[in-house]
Motif scaffolding. Structure first.
Motif, PDB file in Angstrom:
ATOM      1  N   LEU A 143      34.758 -53.242  -2.411  1.00  0.00           N
ATOM      2  CA  LEU A 143      34.858 -53.403  -3.576  1.00  0.00           C
ATOM      3  C   LEU A 143      35.726 -54.239  -4.177  1.00  0.00           C
ATOM      4  O   LEU A 143      36.770 -54.592  -3.809  1.00  0.00           O
ATOM      5  N   VAL A 144      35.022 -55.522  -4.766  1.00  0.00           N
ATOM      6  CA  VAL A 144      35.799 -56.620  -5.225  1.00  0.00           C
ATOM      7  C   VAL A 144      36.215 -56.061  -6.755  1.00  0.00           C
ATOM      8  O   VAL A 144      35.590 -55.783  -7.536  1.00  0.00           O
ATOM      9  N   VAL A 145      37.601 -56.359  -6.907  1.00  0.00           N
ATOM     10  CA  VAL A 145      38.258 -55.959  -8.130  1.00  0.00           C
ATOM     11  C   VAL A 145      38.518 -57.412  -8.836  1.00  0.00           C
ATOM     12  O   VAL A 145      38.800 -58.486  -8.257  1.00  0.00           O
ATOM     13  N   GLU A 146      38.206 -57.287  -9.939  1.00  0.00           N
ATOM     14  CA  GLU A 146      38.169 -58.554 -11.066  1.00  0.00           C
ATOM     15  C   GLU A 146      39.364 -58.966 -11.243  1.00  0.00           C
ATOM     16  O   GLU A 146      40.569 -58.075 -11.150  1.00  0.00           O
ATOM     17  N   VAL A 152      57.687 -65.029  -6.550  1.00  0.00           N
ATOM     18  CA  VAL A 152      57.595 -64.571  -5.125  1.00  0.00           C
ATOM     19  C   VAL A 152      56.625 -63.750  -5.276  1.00  0.00           C
ATOM     20  O   VAL A 152      56.217 -63.206  -4.233  1.00  0.00           O
ATOM     21  N   SER A 153      56.021 -63.011  -6.382  1.00  0.00           N
ATOM     22  CA  SER A 153      55.120 -61.779  -6.425  1.00  0.00           C
ATOM     23  C   SER A 153      53.933 -62.224  -6.149  1.00  0.00           C
ATOM     24  O   SER A 153      53.273 -63.308  -6.388  1.00  0.00           O
ATOM     25  N   LEU A 154      53.073 -61.188  -5.902  1.00  0.00           N
ATOM     26  CA  LEU A 154      51.598 -61.590  -5.650  1.00  0.00           C
ATOM     27  C   LEU A 154      50.919 -61.886  -6.926  1.00  0.00           C
ATOM     28  O   LEU A 154      51.421 -61.264  -8.122  1.00  0.00           O
ATOM     29  N   PRO A 155      50.083 -62.857  -6.990  1.00  0.00           N
ATOM     30  CA  PRO A 155      49.521 -63.234  -8.597  1.00  0.00           C
ATOM     31  C   PRO A 155      48.639 -62.161  -8.889  1.00  0.00           C
ATOM     32  O   PRO A 155      48.156 -61.428  -8.163  1.00  0.00           O
ATOM     33  N   LEU A 156      48.219 -62.338 -10.174  1.00  0.00           N
ATOM     34  CA  LEU A 156      47.173 -61.700 -10.718  1.00  0.00           C
ATOM     35  C   LEU A 156      47.054 -60.115 -10.720  1.00  0.00           C
ATOM     36  O   LEU A 156      46.103 -59.570 -10.374  1.00  0.00           O
ATOM     37  N   GLY A 157      48.198 -59.688 -10.729  1.00  0.00           N
ATOM     38  CA  GLY A 157      48.516 -58.193 -10.816  1.00  0.00           C
ATOM     39  C   GLY A 157      48.186 -57.598  -9.696  1.00  0.00           C
ATOM     40  O   GLY A 157      47.768 -56.077  -9.365  1.00  0.00           O
ATOM     41  N   GLN A 158      48.156 -58.016  -8.243  1.00  0.00           N
ATOM     42  CA  GLN A 158      47.661 -57.498  -7.045  1.00  0.00           C
ATOM     43  C   GLN A 158      48.388 -56.414  -6.768  1.00  0.00           C
ATOM     44  O   GLN A 158      47.817 -55.354  -5.820  1.00  0.00           O
ATOM     45  N   ASP A 159      49.563 -56.356  -7.021  1.00  0.00           N
ATOM     46  CA  ASP A 159      50.580 -55.125  -6.641  1.00  0.00           C
ATOM     47  C   ASP A 159      49.903 -53.855  -7.247  1.00  0.00           C
ATOM     48  O   ASP A 159      49.816 -52.645  -6.715  1.00  0.00           O
ATOM     49  N   LEU A 178      39.851 -51.815 -12.316  1.00  0.00           N
ATOM     50  CA  LEU A 178      40.793 -51.116 -11.357  1.00  0.00           C
ATOM     51  C   LEU A 178      40.606 -49.593 -11.359  1.00  0.00           C
ATOM     52  O   LEU A 178      40.918 -48.963 -10.072  1.00  0.00           O
ATOM     53  N   GLU A 179      39.957 -48.935 -12.255  1.00  0.00           N
ATOM     54  CA  GLU A 179      39.769 -47.504 -11.944  1.00  0.00           C
ATOM     55  C   GLU A 179      38.865 -47.127 -11.058  1.00  0.00           C
ATOM     56  O   GLU A 179      38.944 -46.173 -10.377  1.00  0.00           O
ATOM     57  N   ALA A 180      37.976 -48.296 -10.706  1.00  0.00           N
ATOM     58  CA  ALA A 180      36.929 -47.992  -9.616  1.00  0.00           C
ATOM     59  C   ALA A 180      37.595 -47.978  -8.205  1.00  0.00           C
ATOM     60  O   ALA A 180      37.216 -47.314  -7.325  1.00  0.00           O
ATOM     61  N   GLY A 202      39.949 -55.126  -2.841  1.00  0.00           N
ATOM     62  CA  GLY A 202      40.867 -56.649  -3.463  1.00  0.00           C
ATOM     63  C   GLY A 202      40.003 -57.414  -4.114  1.00  0.00           C
ATOM     64  O   GLY A 202      38.848 -57.494  -4.143  1.00  0.00           O
ATOM     65  N   GLN A 203      40.793 -58.631  -4.327  1.00  0.00           N
ATOM     66  CA  GLN A 203      40.112 -59.507  -5.250  1.00  0.00           C
ATOM     67  C   GLN A 203      39.187 -60.415  -4.495  1.00  0.00           C
ATOM     68  O   GLN A 203      39.437 -60.566  -3.147  1.00  0.00           O
ATOM     69  N   ARG A 204      38.355 -61.025  -4.935  1.00  0.00           N
ATOM     70  CA  ARG A 204      37.118 -61.845  -4.497  1.00  0.00           C
ATOM     71  C   ARG A 204      37.742 -62.585  -3.351  1.00  0.00           C
ATOM     72  O   ARG A 204      37.307 -62.762  -2.032  1.00  0.00           O
ATOM     73  N   ASP A 205      38.824 -63.589  -3.609  1.00  0.00           N
ATOM     74  CA  ASP A 205      39.320 -64.563  -2.496  1.00  0.00           C
ATOM     75  C   ASP A 205      39.874 -63.851  -1.228  1.00  0.00           C
ATOM     76  O   ASP A 205      40.312 -64.710  -0.223  1.00  0.00           O
ATOM     77  N   PHE A 206      40.220 -62.521  -1.362  1.00  0.00           N
ATOM     78  CA  PHE A 206      41.026 -61.871  -0.304  1.00  0.00           C
ATOM     79  C   PHE A 206      39.986 -60.861   0.407  1.00  0.00           C
ATOM     80  O   PHE A 206      40.107 -60.629   1.561  1.00  0.00           O
ATOM     81  N   ALA A 207      39.235 -60.009  -0.381  1.00  0.00           N
ATOM     82  CA  ALA A 207      38.510 -59.038  -0.040  1.00  0.00           C
ATOM     83  C   ALA A 207      36.905 -59.266   0.184  1.00  0.00           C
ATOM     84  O   ALA A 207      36.269 -58.560   0.519  1.00  0.00           O
ATOM     85  N   GLY A 208      36.553 -60.316  -0.822  1.00  0.00           N
ATOM     86  CA  GLY A 208      35.234 -60.583  -0.951  1.00  0.00           C
ATOM     87  C   GLY A 208      34.654 -61.693   0.039  1.00  0.00           C
ATOM     88  O   GLY A 208      33.325 -61.794  -0.034  1.00  0.00           O
ATOM     89  N   ARG A 209      35.532 -62.543   0.307  1.00  0.00           N
ATOM     90  CA  ARG A 209      34.974 -63.667   1.244  1.00  0.00           C
ATOM     91  C   ARG A 209      36.161 -64.237   2.131  1.00  0.00           C
ATOM     92  O   ARG A 209      37.276 -63.763   1.832  1.00  0.00           O
ATOM     93  N   ALA A 210      35.796 -65.008   2.764  1.00  0.00           N
ATOM     94  CA  ALA A 210      36.675 -65.464   3.817  1.00  0.00           C
ATOM     95  C   ALA A 210      37.581 -66.301   3.132  1.00  0.00           C
ATOM     96  O   ALA A 210      37.482 -67.020   2.343  1.00  0.00           O
ATOM     97  N   CYS A 211      39.106 -66.013   3.678  1.00  0.00           N
ATOM     98  CA  CYS A 211      40.172 -66.571   2.740  1.00  0.00           C
ATOM     99  C   CYS A 211      40.378 -67.853   3.478  1.00  0.00           C
ATOM    100  O   CYS A 211      41.152 -67.802   4.921  1.00  0.00           O
ATOM    101  N   LEU A 212      40.062 -69.206   2.857  1.00  0.00           N
ATOM    102  CA  LEU A 212      40.068 -70.491   3.533  1.00  0.00           C
ATOM    103  C   LEU A 212      41.269 -71.064   3.607  1.00  0.00           C
ATOM    104  O   LEU A 212      41.916 -71.940   4.030  1.00  0.00           O
TER     105      LEU A 212
END
Length: 719
Positions: A426-429, A465-472, A435-437, A380-390
């Motif tokens: 794996l942190v996604v940009e 109401v969608s997840l931002p930054l293409g997370q889907d 994304l291929e990774a 996932g992206q850094r804010d959710f999979a790379g570090r604690a989501c504050l």
């Protein structure tokens, strides 16, 4: 032994707080009184920064701007009168921006929306206890919270600070948080009064709402804070209410709050929401924050001179605040900050975090994962999979004492369980450039845990109401490469899930705060059985949301007055009431939540008393755990009002969370008192200017969600 200065009768602690407050104000000069009407923040270009904050598009930008205006959040003391420096901190979700620079560190807790998902007043009290304790330890006098505005829109930027779409659930949780905070002799401040249900154009918007809707929905949790929580302070909102700014609205600040509800505390402005001197004070505002833009010497003295303001009104405002300060012993308390028990409070936060998560989907018992699963990939992206989501950005953001990141927390829990599973991240940009990774790494893992979500912010609503930054696309790539993909949502409001049919399990974990890594791992590995319930309905489609395609409802239209006007034309049809009234099937309904075990409800009984509609109604049920692990279920009671009243099909009037061992049963009892503060059987009557309980047929619906109520009991009230 307390020494009493006979020349300063307000120092006599044996006197009632209000009497002491009046004695103090009587001894003050006009200049001293004016100096105490407002905060003492000093910052360069403060109003320019404030304006920028209102336009900030990301949490990071909001935090950058906020850092420039958090130098001081206090009222200067007056030593010769014994008036202490009055220290104020933000904090519906933990001690946020406090008095001092930098702001003090504190425990970063899960978001308020998550707390509401616990459907457990005990959890709310534990939550408020941490906040109150840390506020007191840091030498602060006021905690700006809880926030009890409703989730009218799933896109509202401050939903993370508020509890729910339901006024009763919001009120119950808010009352418990309030009581726990004030048990530490800290002033709790309910906010944002009232109908501050969106962030877009919050400094300008006018909200037009019918009186019965205002009373039955948006005012109700505030009424509960006042009457059931004995809250000491209320914060007025930025927006206009029926054409008049909330800080100048005598009807809401005085007629309703004080004359009808009996509120004895004081009203503070939201930061820079004050719009006048005489009009605001006359309407019932008592304190301007964070500075003296309006309640300064020039303005106040000019208003006194032209008689648009009376000295008695100034005295009244100060007496109200000092009464609460004396009530909690704040004049006598020396400023002596203490160290916070970071690990102890963190452990409580972790426990709360595990009890508020919602298991939304779990096909083929995919969860819990085994401690010996093999290779687990967290992606996932850094804010959710790379570090604690504050959690949310803005003035309520907490500077954490420590954090536990997702991969580290996962490894800690597996080690504590003696497991052999390995965890890699794996942190996604944010631009999805790698994304291929995701596909490559997911294909090689035994289980993929896709962590996606939202970090909303004060000052801005979400665009949709969608997840931002293409997370889907992250979820879709992971599940395409590995069907054993579990989705962990770390958000602060409901989101669309276009991939829901392709993933076997979904866990709503919310913005967890400092203990994110441990709490989520506890849940995924079955150390704790999820027991949360949906506090705000998840829509299936964007067009199902009440404001979709209707600018009159949101973001408002200019009706020729120069500002946007939002009209609550949906009336009572908010949240699950909207979906049920319109026959729209949600993705996940209010009150819904699965478990790693199964439950069965039986032996449901309803006693309406000798005088139905007047006597308390007692609802009893037996909850059996028919599965193999211990768990908790929430029994919910809804009422359907007489059809001729034109209200939505159901409203929540009672709930109880019960923990049951496998193979065991527990009795649960809920009392629905018609005389309770939340008016469970009543509607607002404009003619009577009061809540009334009309004659007709009422139906109680009992079950485990707003859509799963297999037990029904009807009774008739006569005139």
């Amino acid at each position: 032994m307390t020494v009493i200065d006979t020349d300063k009768p307000w120092t006599d602690t044996s006197r009632p707080p209000q009497e002491r407050a009046r004695a103090l104000v009587a001894a003050m000069t006009l200049e001293q009184k004016i100096a105490q009407l407002h905060g003492s923040m000093e910052t360069i270009d403060i109003y320019g920064i404030s304006e920028e904050m209102g336009q900030a598009e990301t949490a990071e930008e909001m935090d950058r701007l906020a850092a420039q205006i958090k130098i001081e959040r206090h009222v200067a003391g007056i030593e010769e009168l014994g008036i202490p420096r009055f220290r104020i901190t933000n904090g519906p979700v933990g001690v946020g921006m406090g008095d001092g620079y930098p702001s003090p560190k504190a425990t970063s807790l899960p978001m308020s929306i998550g707390l509401a998902a616990g459907f457990d007043p005990r959890l709310a009290h534990d939550y408020g206890d941490i906040i109150g304790s840390e506020t007191a330890s840091l030498g602060q006098h006021v905690l700006e919270g809880p926030g009890v505005c409703l989730h009218r829109l799933p896109t509202a930027g401050r939903n993370f600070e508020y509890f729910s779409e339901d006024p009763y659930l919001s009120g119950v949780m808010g009352v418990e948080v309030t009581r726990a905070i004030q048990d530490h002799d800290v002033i709790a401040m309910g906010k944002h009064y009232v109908v501050n249900d969106q962030e877009n154009e919050r400094f300008r918007t006018d909200v037009e709402v019918d009186e019965d809707v205002l009373r039955e929905l948006y005012l109700l949790p505030f009424e509960m804070l006042v009457k059931d929580g004995d809250i000491a302070a209320i914060m007025s909102a930025y927006n206009r209410v029926r054409g008049t700014y909330a800080t100048e609205n005598r009807y809401t600040l005085t007629t309703i709050l004080r004359q009808e509800w009996g509120f004895q505390g004081y009203v503070q402005s939201d930061f820079w929401s004050t719009r006048s001197a005489a009009a605001s004070l006359g309407a019932g505002l008592d304190h301007e924050m964070p500075d003296a833009k309006w309640l300064n010497e020039d303005n106040v003295k000019a208003a006194l001179a032209d008689h648009s303001l009376e000295i008695g009104t100034i005295d009244r405002a100060l007496v109200r605040r000092y009464t609460q300060m004396f009530r909690f012993g704040q004049f006598e308390r020396p400023y002596d900050p203490q160290e916070i028990d970071a690990q102890g409070h963190g452990a409580i936060s972790r426990r709360i975090g595990t009890e508020i998560a919602i298991l939304l989907k779990n096909e083929d018992a995919t969860l819990p994962l085994s401690k010996d699963t093999g290779r687990i990939l967290v992606v996932g992206q850094r804010d959710f999979a790379g570090r604690a989501c504050l959690g949310g950005g803005g003035s309520s953001r907490v500077d954490p004492l420590y954090t536990v990141d997702p991969v580290d927390g996962f490894r800690d829990v597996i080690e504590a369980l003696g497991g052999s599973a390995t965890v890699e991240g794996l942190v996604v940009e944010e631009d999805l450039s790698n994304l291929e990774a995701v596909s490559e790494a997911a294909a090689e893992a035994d289980v993929v845990v896709a962590m996606v979500g939202i970090i909303a912010t004060e000052g801005a609503d979400r665009p949709d109401v969608s997840l931002p930054l293409g997370q889907d696309r992250i979820v879709e790539a992971a599940v395409a490469a590995n069907p054993r993909t579990v989705v962990v949502l770390k958000d602060s409001s409901p989101v669309l899930m276009p991939w829901i049919d392709s993933v076997p399990a979904v866990l709503e974990a919310w913005n967890q705060g400092a203990e994110d890594g441990h709490a989520v791992a506890d849940l995924l590995l079955g150390v704790v059985n999820p027991s949360g319930k949906v506090p705000t309905t998840y829509p299936r489609r964007e067009e199902d949301v009440l404001a979709a395609g209707d600018p009159v409802r949101y973001p408002g239209t200019d009706e020729g007055e120069g500002w946007p006007t939002i009209r609550y034309t949906e009336r009572h049809e908010v949240g699950y009431r909207w979906y049920q009234a319109r026959g729209i099937e949600p993705l996940f309904p209010f009150g819904f939540g699965l478990s790693y075990t199964t439950f069965e409800l039986s032996e449901v009984s309803v006693e309406t008393g000798a005088r139905p509609g007047t006597d308390p109604i007692t609802v009893r049920a037996t909850v059996a755990n028919t599965g193999g692990v211990a768990g908790a279920e929430v029994v919910q009671v809804y009422v359907g009002l007489p059809a001729e009243l034109g209200r939505p099909p159901r409203r929540l009037v009672g709930f109880a969370k019960v923990r049951v061992e496998p193979g065991a049963s527990e009795q649960v009892e809920m009392v629905v008192d018609p005389a309770a503060t939340h008016h469970p059987l009543s509607v607002w009557s404009d003619a009577a200017h009061a809540f009334v309980t009309p004659a007709g047929e009422y139906t109680l619906y009992i079950g485990t969600s707003s859509e799963d109520t297999p037990f029904r009991r009807s009774f008739t009230l006569t005139d």
